[in-house]
Scaffold this active site. Structure first.
Site, PDB file in Angstrom:
ATOM      1  N   GLU A 160       0.691  -1.158   0.404  1.00 27.62           N
ATOM      2  CA  GLU A 160       0.232   0.501   0.369  1.00 27.62           C
ATOM      3  C   GLU A 160       0.435   1.069  -0.024  1.00 27.62           C
ATOM      4  OE1 GLU A 160      -3.918  -0.609   2.216  1.00 27.62           O
ATOM      5  OE2 GLU A 160      -2.402  -1.307   3.230  1.00 27.62           O
ATOM      6  N   GLU A 216      -4.971  -9.234   2.857  1.00 30.75           N
ATOM      7  CA  GLU A 216      -5.396  -9.280   4.380  1.00 30.75           C
ATOM      8  C   GLU A 216      -6.566  -9.406   4.719  1.00 30.75           C
ATOM      9  OE1 GLU A 216      -3.120  -5.573   3.550  1.00 30.75           O
ATOM     10  OE2 GLU A 216      -3.919  -6.940   2.546  1.00 30.75           O
TER      11      GLU A 216
END
Length: 745
Positions: A123, A145
């Protein structure tokens, strides 16, 4: 020392180096984000700085993700506490705020990635304007995730959606898949691949070539690839994505639904509003019981057991260099393969060298497939095969550090093999028996020193199944336990510890799942519905089809062993009638094409008509109430048996129950394991629901007194964050979002 430091070269390029000096791998912390924010502000304000490159100061990767230990501090905040919730949001929004500051600093920022970039690490890279990755197929990039019950919380749902479009982004986000650099470049997640070691220079060159400092989605002419949710093409993609969520998660994973919601809502608004939406969904997901349970098991319990935290202290470690495997059947061949793969000299013994060579042929066939796929080289395959030495002579075990016996499940047969091996074995060698049913104490009688005798229950297929159930006999010594755990770790698997008792832990609890399916059949529920609801719980297969896969004659043999072990205490069950009827009809399961289902040559199946003749279907249509009850029967039955194993001392630690269930027979990951499942529901409520089921269906659902005592005493199996905190204290590299690697001791 700060996790991020910066130097500015004479060329005006600032190099921001990411190096967590207290950890073996970079992970993102609140302090780290603050340090990065300060440096980005310097880049923005200093006119002498032309741009920046973010790179890692470590050789093993760019970043493994965010610090889950910190994050779990906010998982238990009550949603009704608005003040606390605002504080949680503000804290967890920091990742998005700083990433957005990188993206909008007005100067070109590139990421130089020389190793893995997962979770928050990717990210951060996505917030940069350009991403350069080393040409190394071992590098993994991704947002995993969802696999631990979370969603990307640092802009991942928004930037991946905008980069790739919904059709290509949603599977990556939902499934948590990781990519090699070539695939990431093909999709458009990264911008360039360069020779390993040249990524920093290439990133600098891009900055100096007046790299574009504006993200595509910050331009007025930006259009979402494939269209937005209300365009003709985009609407179809969103409908397909929603269907994919329903199919893959089966309603068990809040994270997957919240990922879809975050993407759906976020792509319709500017990025600054989108990251607020994402963080709100991130907080909501983090605070679900499923997320807390999955994180605790996968990032606390599992890594701790992989490291061998249960190993007895004070016993010298040492690698095993030679191991003998007795029996070259399916289990023995698989065990020999994983031993050789770990670099251990392996002797494979059977009644003749020809029989032993058939066991080695299993490795040859397996490696041929891997070579054909290009995942291993012919040279590596040949080296592995050279380590396996088939023999029909027990004298070949001479010099072995350990023996693993895998012969037929019969006490006398195992005793004979044990005696033959011991005649050539040193006194300090470990002797392990691979059994799923026979008592370790009874088998240890064949060993003159039962303190050196232990059970090692491998799971099939051994080359793919990670779990080994190490079974401690009454006389097993601490040195044998330590050596067995060392061996499991050496071959790259995970051990749980169980004490000697009928069927130990994994076989005992797994049996309740397939038996409950047969009980439902006897209740008149349609077979297809039984298997469908089994899969709806998150189990990999329905109980009837799974019984066919395991083999009905094996289930029958285990049932007979149960009666031998328990005697009069072994009650007659309706599921025994089901097994007896199938055996009488010669229906052994998938292996002979005839079990609960009939199988054709193509592998397709249909329910055997004979089931309906003996057990007529009286419940053919489903309802939400019925499905809910069936789900509870499947999951509560397994969980209550796991609780009994802890109450009876078969297991000493709830972590072993949870990890063993997930790795051993595919207990649903969304639960965190059967003990975590009880805690998700609440121990008091679980006991109440078991009482209802027990009154309706029988004593098999009766909760043990230990659970009732926990309700009375207001105690739990796990204290809040206990496993993560204990693990985190032992290993500063353990809990990082999106990465299961545990670092080094």
């Amino acid at each position: 020392m700060a996790d991020f430091t910066m130097t500015v070269g004479a060329d005006g390029v600032a190099v921001i180096l990411f190096d967590c000096t207290t950890r073996t791998m970079n992970t993102l912390t609140a302090a780290g984000w603050d340090a990065l924010a300060a440096l980005v502000e310097q880049v923005k304000a200093d006119p002498a700085i032309r741009g920046a490159v973010i790179a890692s100061g470590k050789d093993n990767g760019f970043c493994a993700g965010a610090d889950l230990g910190e994050m779990m501090d906010y998982a238990g905040v009550r949603p009704a506490d608005e003040t606390a919730q605002r504080a949680v949001f503000d804290t967890l929004f920091k990742a998005n705020r700083v990433a957005r500051a990188v993206e909008t600093c007005g100067k070109p920022v590139a990421a130089a990635i020389g190793g893995l970039a997962l979770g928050g690490g990717l990210e951060l890279a996505l917030a940069c304007h350009h991403r350069v990755v080393a040409d190394d197929p071992a590098i993994r990039l991704g947002l995993p995730e969802a696999t631990i019950g979370l969603l990307p919380g640092g802009g991942g749902t928004q930037r991946v959606g905008r980069l790739l479009g919904i059709a290509r982004a949603m599977p990556l986000l939902q499934e948590g898949a990781t990519l090699n650099p070539a695939r990431a470049l093909e999709l458009g997640l990264i911008d360039a691949i360069v020779a390993k070691g040249e990524e920093l220079d290439a990133a600098k060159a891009w900055v100096l070539a007046d790299g574009d400092p504006v993200a595509p989605w910050d331009r007025k002419d930006f259009a979402l690839p494939g269209g937005g949710p209300y365009s003709e093409s985009g609407n179809a993609e969103f409908i397909a994505a929603a269907a994919g969520v329903a199919k893959s998660g089966l309603g068990n994973y809040p994270a997957r639904m919240n990922i879809a919601r975050a993407v759906y809502e976020g792509v319709q608004v500017p990025m600054d509003a989108a990251i607020v939406i994402e963080t709100r969904y991130f907080v909501a997901t983090l605070q679900t019981p499923a997320a807390r349970a999955m994180i605790r098991t996968q990032f606390g319990s599992l890594p701790a057991l992989r490291r061998g935290e249960s190993r007895p202290a004070g016993i010298e470690r040492g690698p095993l260099r030679k191991v003998a495997v007795l029996g070259a059947g399916m289990m023995g061949a698989g065990i020999a393969h994983v031993l050789a793969k770990a670099g251990i000299e392996t002797v494979l013994i059977d009644v003749s060298v020809e029989a032993a060579q058939k066991g080695k042929a299993y490795s040859t066939k397996l490696l041929d497939r891997l070579v054909a796929k290009g995942t291993t080289s012919r040279e590596s395959a040949g080296t592995l095969l050279e380590r396996i030495r088939p023999s029909g002579d027990y004298a070949a075990v001479t010099g072995s550090d350990a023996v693993i016996e895998t012969v037929f499940e019969d006490v006398s047969v195992k005793a004979e093999a044990t005696a033959k091996a011991l005649a050539h074995l040193g006194p300090d060698a470990l002797f392990a028996t691979n059994t799923s049913t026979l008592p370790i104490g009874r088998l240890a009688v064949a060993h003159p020193d039962p303190s050196r005798f232990i059970g090692m229950h491998f799971h099939s297929p051994v080359d793919r199944m990670e779990l080994v159930e190490v079974v401690i006999g009454e006389a097993t010594g601490q040195a044998a336990i330590a050596q067995a755990l060392d061996l499991v770790r050496q071959i790259g698997k995970t051990a749980i510890l169980a004490h000697d008792s009928p069927f130990f832990y994994t076989s005992r609890v797994f049996d309740t799942y397939i038996r409950e399916g047969m009980e439902m059949l006897a209740d008149g529920i349609a077979p297809l519905m039984i298997d469908h609801v089994g899969r709806l719980t998150g189990m990999p297969r329905g109980p009837l089809e799974l019984t066919d896969d395991v083999a009905i004659d094996l289930v029958d043999r285990i049932a007979r062993q149960r009666h031998l072990l328990l005697g009069d205490a072994a009650d007659r069950r309706r599921s025994d009638d089901v097994v007896d009827m199938l055996m009488a009809a010669g229906r052994l399961g998938r292996k002979n094409g005839r079990g609960f289902y009939d199988y054709d040559a193509s592998g397709s199946k249909r329910v055997w008509s004979g089931l309906g003749e003996r057990w007529p279907v009286t419940v053919a249509s489903s309802s939400p109430e019925l499905i809910g009850e069936m789900r509870r029967r499947f999951l509560h039955r397994q969980a209550v048996e796991a609780a009994r194993c802890l109450a009876e001392g078969v297991l000493d630690d709830p972590r072993h129950a949870d990890v063993g269930a997930i790795l051993g027979w595919g207990f649903p990951r969304w639960t965190g394991g059967p003990v975590s499942y009880i805690e998700q529901i609440g121990i008091g409520r679980f006991v109440e629901e078991c009482d209802v089921l027990s009154a309706l269906l029988g004593e098999r659902f009766s909760a043990p007194e230990s659970l009732r005592n926990m309700v009375r005493n207001r105690t739990r199996f796990y204290t809040p964050n206990s496993v993560l905190r204990r693990a985190y204290g032992r290993n500063q590299n353990l809990v990082s979002l999106g990465h299961g690697h545990c670092g080094t001791d």
